[in-house]
Design an enzyme around this catalytic site. Structure first.
Site: not given
Ligand code: GLN
Length: 488
Positions: A80, A155, A179
């Site tokens: 990420k 997210s 997330s």
């Protein structure tokens, strides 16, 4: 050859050892897939081909020399874009960090390097991990590989979409309020939020420090276990990391679950739950009964406060953590300011997106001296009660079960103008972060539109092995891990 991309990390590791494929070949295939698919999916903010191929070369060299390979060596993984990796762009999908290159490795990146795991790129996300749909990314939209009209969840939407779209075998995300689990559920893959402190957060761009935790995405339970074995452990750079030995999850998980006591969270089975999701969860409960588990109903009276509590604590911590982006130290600086103060304000006004600004304002308000007692202090008190609900539940059961999200992936654009409605998608996930306990989302079926449904398994502190064992048995019984192959 493309078919190889369907294989799990565990299978590919074995193939590497048997010299049936090389790590360089795996990267070639993965990057080809990214080239073909990522124009539509948008899972990556940047690729780190040089770093990945350098690692793959070392792996192939080791294989040639007959050396032993560490776990997951040679397996393509996406990070990420809020985790630092030396020399890679690390932007948290924000304009304020555009062009920022990490001068150092986050601890997870260091561990991956030491285990020769090639990191292939930095995955798109909601700006600073604030969001549930990935629509708050300042870079580009991420679409759901199951249906490009739908959001992938957020997210960590890029990390989930990369694994679901077969653009990576594994990925890492961060989970502050869901997330990892929410996008895993929307994209039909596995996503684990570990116990707070199990994985070092050093080098993770901070959002809400008392809630943030790094964890893996994969297409089966065993791959989650293997990744946890690589990334977990004590780190003297992160004072919240736990100095407790990391178990061999991938071995522990392969035992039966006869007699396991599972609690069904009553408050997450009623109002607001989409009928298809409810039906799938009920079916999963039946599967667990058939596997020999004992099912009981559990009530969590304070759960209804968790969204309010989370959005006070998370925004308060974010307002403090994001103070460091001032145009001096990192990334973007606004032009044309006539004073230092104007440079700060202009940089932040131009560099942050709307959701980030909304949270900074909310958090600053909650922490202000006139309102601190009414909001922040109250939220902390309520957090203690929520935690107590879990402590009481775990006196009676070994594991809890719920939906990951009351609904499946929604249409892109359908909730962006209504932040409150967006916040409500987190009802199943955020409570877990407030309590600091681990939870795993696994696929458990499809809705009438053919979109994946996520089942959430929740365990006491450091009982990741219970989650993995339960996921593994469920997977053996239902083959739910194979659902995602439909979109290959
Ligand atoms: N959706 C939640 C939020 O917007 C959770 C985000 C996260 O876990 N990083 O804050």
């Amino acid at each position: 050859m493309q078919e190889l991309l369907k294989k799990t990390a565990a299978e590919l590791s074995q193939m590497l050892k048997n010299k049936e494929v090389s790590s360089t070949e795996l990267l070639d295939l993965t990057f080809k897939r990214i080239e073909e698919k990522d124009g539509t999916i948008g899972a990556y903010n940047s690729l780190t081909k040089d770093i990945a191929y350098e690692t793959a070369k070392s792996v192939d060299e080791k294989l040639k020399n007959g050396d032993n390979l560490p776990k997951l060596a040679g397996i393509p993984l996406a990070l990420k874009d809020n985790m630092n990796m030396k020399s890679s762009y690390t932007t948290a999908s924000s304009k304020i960090l555009a062009g920022f290159k990490s001068p150092y490795d986050a601890t997870v990146a260091k561990k991956l390097r030491e285990n020769f795991v090639p990191v292939i790129g930095k995955a798109n996300m909601d700006e600073f991990a604030m969001g549930s749909s990935n629509e708050n990314s300042a870079t580009k939209i991420v679409t759901n590989p199951w249906n490009v009209k739908k959001v992938p969840g957020g997210s960590s939407g890029g990390s989930a979409a990369a694994v679901a779209g077969f653009e990576a075998t594994l990925s890492l995300g961060s989970d502050t309020g869901g997330s990892i689990r929410l996008p895993a559920s929307f994209c039909g893959v596995y996503g684990l939020k570990p116990t707070y402190g199990r994985v070092s957060r050093y080098g993770l761009i901070a959002f809400a420090s008392s809630l943030d935790q790094i964890g893996p995405f994969a297409r089966c339970a065993e791959d989650i276990a293997l990744t946890m074995e690589v990334i977990s452990g004590y780190d003297n750079h992160d004072s919240t990391s736990l100095n407790i030995e990391v178990p061999e999850y991938s071995k522990l998980m392969k035992t039966d679950i006869k007699g396991l006591k599972i609690g069904i969270i009553k408050e997450l089975m009623g109002e607001g739950l989409a009928p298809d999701v409810k039906a799938a969860i009920e079916k999963s409960i039946q599967t667990y009964k058939d596997l020999g588990a004992e099912i009981v109903e559990i009530s969590m009276p304070h759960l209804k406060y968790s969204i309010g509590v989370y959005y006070i604590i998370a925004t308060a911590e974010a307002s403090s953590n994001l103070a460091r982006y001032d145009g001096v130290r990192y990334g973007y600086r606004a032009e044309g300011a006539k004073s230092l103060i104007e440079m700060y304000t202009k940089t932040r006004a131009e560099g942050f997106g709307d959701e980030v600004k909304r949270r900074i304002m909310l958090g600053t308000y909650a922490l202000s001296s006139g309102y601190y007692d009414a909001y922040y202090k109250k939220a902390q008190q309520m957090r203690a009660l929520i935690k107590q609900d879990f402590d009481k539940a775990f006196e009676k059961v070994d594991m809890l079960l719920s939906c990951t999200c009351p609904n499946t992936a929604f249409d892109i654009g359908s909730k962006v103008d209504n932040p409150l409605e967006m916040y409500l998608t987190d009802i199943g996930t955020i409570t877990i972060n407030l309590a600091g306990i681990p939870a795993l989302s696994i696929p458990c079926g499809l809705d009438s539109e053919g979109m994946p449904i996520g089942l959430q398994l929740i365990a006491p502190v450091l009982k990741e092995d219970t989650l993995l064992k339960s996921a593994y048995n469920y997977e053996q019984a239902t083959k739910c891990n194979e659902l995602v192959e439909r979109i290959f």
